[in-house]
Scaffold this active site. Sequence first.
Site, PDB file in Angstrom:
ATOM      1  CE1 TYR A 166      -4.046   2.044   0.566  1.00 38.20           C
ATOM      2  CE2 TYR A 166      -2.655   3.235   2.106  1.00 38.20           C
ATOM      3  CZ  TYR A 166      -3.816   3.142   1.364  1.00 38.20           C
ATOM      4  OH  TYR A 166      -4.739   4.164   1.408  1.00 38.20           O
ATOM      5  CE  LYS A 170      -3.480   5.020  -1.761  1.00 37.51           C
ATOM      6  NZ  LYS A 170      -4.526   5.520  -2.668  1.00 37.51           N
TER       7      LYS A 170
END
Length: 269
Positions: A166, A170
Site C-alpha cells: 500500500y 501511494k
Amino acid sequence: MPRYDLSGQIALVTGAASGIGRATALALAEAGAAVVVNHRGPADSPVDVVDEIRRRGGTAVAESADVSNEAAVQAMFARVIERFGTLHILVNNAGLQRDAPTDQLSLADWRTVLDVNLTGQFLCARAAIREFLRRGVERERSPAAGKIVCISSVHEHIPWAGHANYAASKGGVKLLVQTLAQEFAGRRIRVNGIAPGAVRTPINRAAWESDAALTDLLTLVPYGRIGAPDDIAKAVLWLASDDSDYVTGTTLIVDGGMSLYPGFGEGGG
Ligand code: BGC
C-alpha cells in the site's frame, strides 16, 4: 458544502460506490457537474449514489470497470465520451489494501494493490489526458483543458509497517502526480493529489469500529477526530474548480495533523 460552479462539466470518479469516492461524487454533482460513478462490478453497485444524485436534480450514470484492466478502462472512457461528448474532471480514487507483514506478503497481494492503486491511476489518467488534449481549452467553461485529482494517502510519505504494498503504491502516486503535472502543464492540464489521513470509510473499518481501536487511532491524530469522507470531498471540489487554477503538481494533505509526527508533541527524543 462550499458553492463551486461546475455546471456544464463532466466528472468521472473511480471507486465511487462507497467512502471517499461516494462523498466526492455527491459533492461534484451538488456543484453542478454531471458525474460518472465508476465501480468495479456487480458486487459494489453504486445505484444508491446515482439515485441520490438524480433525486437532488443532478445527472449521474454508473460505469462499471476494473481500473487495473486496460481494455475495461479504455472502453469505459469511450462510452463516457460517446455519451457526454467529453470529460473535464477525473478523480482517481479507486484503491484497496491487502495487508500483511512483508515476510508473509504474497506476490499476488503485492500485485493487486500496485495494479489497482497505481496502475489504475495511470490508466485512467492516460485516458483522461488523451481526451483533454483532443478537446483543448474551452474558455467559456474553464481556463484548464482538464483537471485530475488523485487520491493518495498520508502513506505516500509516512512509512507503514505491514503495509509495504500500500505504501509503495501511494509513494508511486505522489510522483505520478508530479510528473504528469510537469508534463502537461503547458497543455493546460492540472494534476494534483490529496493525501487523506484516517477517514471513516470501509477500507479501515477495523481502525474505528470499536471504541478501543478508535481511541488508539486518535493518538495519531492531533486534531482529535477521525476524518469524514466530506472532509476529502471538499478538498477535491477546490482542486477540481477554477479557484485552484494556478495549482498543479501539489498534494494537499488532509489528515488532522497525522503527518506532523504527533509523538514529538510530547517532547520527543
Ligand atoms: C489507509 C487507512 C489508514 C489511513 C491512516 C489510509 O490511506 O487506507 O487504512 O487508516 O491511511 O493511516
